[in-house]
Design a protein around this motif. Structure first.
Motif, mmCIF file in Angstrom:
data_model
loop_
_atom_site.group_PDB
_atom_site.id
_atom_site.type_symbol
_atom_site.label_atom_id
_atom_site.label_comp_id
_atom_site.label_asym_id
_atom_site.label_seq_id
_atom_site.Cartn_x
_atom_site.Cartn_y
_atom_site.Cartn_z
ATOM 1 N N THR A 47 61.178 0.439 62.080
ATOM 2 C CA THR A 47 60.017 0.985 61.640
ATOM 3 C C THR A 47 60.200 2.499 60.922
ATOM 4 N N SER A 104 61.364 -0.363 54.565
ATOM 5 C CA SER A 104 59.836 -0.487 55.397
ATOM 6 C C SER A 104 60.036 -2.084 56.065
ATOM 7 N N ASP A 105 58.966 -2.698 56.618
ATOM 8 C CA ASP A 105 59.098 -3.327 57.824
ATOM 9 C C ASP A 105 59.590 -4.514 57.189
#
Length: 665
Positions: A44, A65-66
């Motif tokens: 996260t 980003s994830d």
């Protein structure tokens, strides 16, 4: 975690991050390349992110980003390094396949001196690129022979102590460097000359390709070609060489010959003359024979069950039997048999579909698919569907097979069935095969493992049976893991770990258990619900355990842990600064056998020798010390896993008295 909704509780399990791609997947040994790692569940951004390349932490790692993170590569060397993403020190993903990272391969630019004694022992400076910013133990070779010693200097230089000359090969050899499995290409500017006799050198070939029956003019260019008893030869597939016909010396830089018959590609060419060393091609200079060409097939249609003997006509199959292979579609023919340079035969494999390409492989060269190349059509009765599509590994499920061709079955009371690769050979026999209707036949699935297996129904007497084949219609339930006991092993591995679950098969089908990305040293089949893994060496926490059975992979249990080695004591706690003191280190997790190769460090300096005694004891010969003022931590490394220093265990270097050396006991 979970969520309450109307009195029900939904469980959510985080399976950990996954890596799907790494771009770019190569870069310089100096590091500094910005690499993008893509995948899913990559965190996260709130926790700690660490990205490693080949086991070394990146200079900088950034969460985007994830599904995407970046890393600035550290210095390194070698190819095929895993990229690892660690999130909060708990969850780990490693790249594989096309997602590995490689540092640029080494290059040799020059050697000095370029000439030395035939007995070897000459110290040669090798200059080039990508030898590594730190010593990764490169290995240099003169021709095919390893240097007596290779000494790394820096990323652009190393030294080779030349090996003795073999005496019967070329006296002028390229010098190659291998760094972490990556090999430099042979380069004309990086060659070494044995002895004082001027050696000939082949630099290029003209018309470096010939038909398999030979008879084609080959021109060899180079330098210092001697004239007396001139002889050229072309390498033979599998080793050795075959002499050219009519070798003609033209000048010291040019020789012609008529190529002998043969097959294969990237073959060496040699030149020899009386009282002169042999010259041989190297690097990108080599000789190729024409690949095979298929022009026709005796029968272009056959049954889906295969077994039809066909004859292929063409050219380039070789003037002698070189074990050619034939493929129709993507399946290999059985019993390929060479007849002549223009003819061979084989039995068609089971298959389906029309316009299937026919390919012949001779000497490692595969025939090209041309517009005029013959194609093969499969025809005849086939099975189009099955219900249900899957069966437990124990079998026992009634499977209904559908085909519009079942109305053609001549002997409805003489039905047999198999599940597997080939009828009655590698397949398992179905039970209770019976006629249902003009479009359906049923059978009881046998025990088995695997996915998308073929199903075969045979009707009639064995010698004249009519076969119906269904491709990839039945799968057995894939393996499932439920628990692992024990869920830990020392870093050296070698401990039995029991894996419990289901669908491992009712018989041993050579399953494999993996801890992390490493296969167990051995996987032993116990039952449909139990496997035993002999743990491999490793390190880390919450590593995934999974099983592969019949080509199917189970779910992963992220439960495995390698406790690092731990030091509890050192005896004696001090020794002379000159080193040589015999020291015994006690603790835990030093390995189950000497194969663990534990290494002891005192103050960060590796002991002169480390010897495994037991899982709780290692002996070492203390190194030469660097500091008389402080006590030094004692650590042990087992299979790359280092213990945390224990503040209660320290070693002190003492000033040696006159004439005092290390412990001689």
């Amino acid at each position: 975690g979970g969520a309450q909704n109307g009195g029900s509780k939904e469980e959510f399990q985080y399976e950990g991050p996954k890596i799907t791609s790494v771009f770019p997947n190569h870069g310089p040994t100096q590091g500094g390349s910005l690499v993008t790692v893509e995948g899913k569940d990559l965190g996260t951004g709130a926790g700690h992110l660490q990205v490693d390349v080949g086991g070394i932490e990146c200079i900088d790692s950034t969460w985007l980003s994830d599904a995407r993170v970046t890393c600035t590569t550290p210095p390194g060397a070698g190819g095929g390094g895993r990229v690892t993403v660690r999130i909060d020190g708990q969850y780990t993903a490693s790249s594989s396949g096309d997602s590995l990272f490689s540092y640029n391969a080494p290059q040799v630019r020059s050697v000095a001196p370029t000439q030395g004694a035939v007995d070897g022992g000459e110290r040669v400076l090798v200059q080039g690129l990508n030898f590594g910013l730190t010593d990764s133990h490169p290995v240099a070779y003169v021709g095919a022979t390893r240097c007596q010693a290779t000494e790394w200097t820096d990323d652009a230089a190393l030294a080779c102590v030349t090996p003795p000359w073999g005496g019967d090969g070329p006296a002028l050899e390229p010098l190659r460097v291998v760094v972490d499995g990556q090999e430099s290409a042979a380069f004309a500017g990086g060659v070494f000359q044995y002895g004082n006799i001027e050696s000939p050198m082949i630099t290029s070939l003209a018309w470096s390709r010939a038909p398999t029956d030979g008879g084609f003019a080959l021109t060899i260019y180079g330098s210092k070609f001697q004239r007396e008893d001139a002889s050229a030869a072309v390498g033979r597939l599998g080793g050795g060489q075959r002499a050219c016909h009519h070798t003609t010396w033209v000048s010291q830089s040019k020789v012609t010959c008529v190529a002998p018959p043969g097959v294969g590609s990237h073959l060496p060419v040699t030149y020899s003359a009386r009282h002169a060393p042999v010259a041989a091609t190297f690097g990108a200079v080599s000789f190729d024979y024409d690949p095979p060409v298929v022009t026709s097939v005796s029968v272009s249609t056959g049954p889906v069950g295969g077994g039809l003997r066909v004859t292929l006509t063409g050219f380039g199959f070789g003037l002698a039997d070189t074990d050619p292979t034939v493929e129709i579609g993507a399946a290999a023919c059985a019993g390929s048999q060479w007849t002549s340079d223009s003819s061979l035969s084989c039995a068609t494999p089971a298959g389906r579909g029309t316009r299937q390409p026919i390919a012949v492989d001779v000497g490692g060269q595969k025939s090209l698919l041309l517009k005029s190349s013959p194609l093969f059509d499969y025809e005849g009765p086939s099975i189009s569907a099955a219900w249900p599509h899957s069966s437990p590994t124990a079998g026992g499920v009634e499977i209904t097979l559908f085909s519009k061709d079942f109305e053609k079955v001549p002997h409805r009371d003489e039905l047999r069935g198999w599940v597997g690769q080939a009828p009655g050979v590698h397949g398992s026999k179905c039970a209770n095969v019976k006629w249902v209707s003009s479009s359906a036949v049923s059978c009881i699935a046998p025990p088995g493992v695997g996915a998308e297996l073929d199903v075969t129904i045979a009707a009639g007497p064995f010698q004249a049976a009519k076969e119906f084949v269904g491709f990839g219609l039945l799968s057995f339930v894939p393996p499932t893991l439920s628990r692992v006991e024990p869920a830990e092993s020392n870093p050296a591995g070698g401990l039995p770990v029991t894996v419990f679950g289901s669908s491992f098969g009712t018989a041993d089908s050579d399953p494999t258990v993996y801890i992390g990305s490493t296969a167990c040293t051995r996987t032993l089949y116990a039952s449909d619900s139990k496997l035993v893994c002999i743990s491999p060496p490793g390190g880390g926490h919450n590593l995934p355990v999974r099983a592969e059975v019949g080509g199917q992979t189970s779910n992963a249990l992220n439960v495995f842990h390698y406790p690092p080695p731990f030091v509890t004591g050192v005896d004696p706690p001090s020794g002379v600064v000159t080193g040589g003191t015999h020291v015994t280190v006690t603790g835990h997790n030093f390995g189950r056998s000497a194969a663990a190769h534990p290494r002891v460090y005192i103050g960060g300096i590796e002991c002169a020798a480390s010897n495994w005694v037991s899982d709780s004891q290692v002996e070492c010969v203390a190194p030469r010390g660097s500091d008389l003022m402080h006590a030094h931590e004692v650590t042990v490394v087992v299979q790359g896993v280092e213990c945390q220093p224990n503040a209660d265990v320290e070693y002190t270097f003492l000033q040696a008295r006159d004439g005092e050396g290390g412990d001689e006991d």
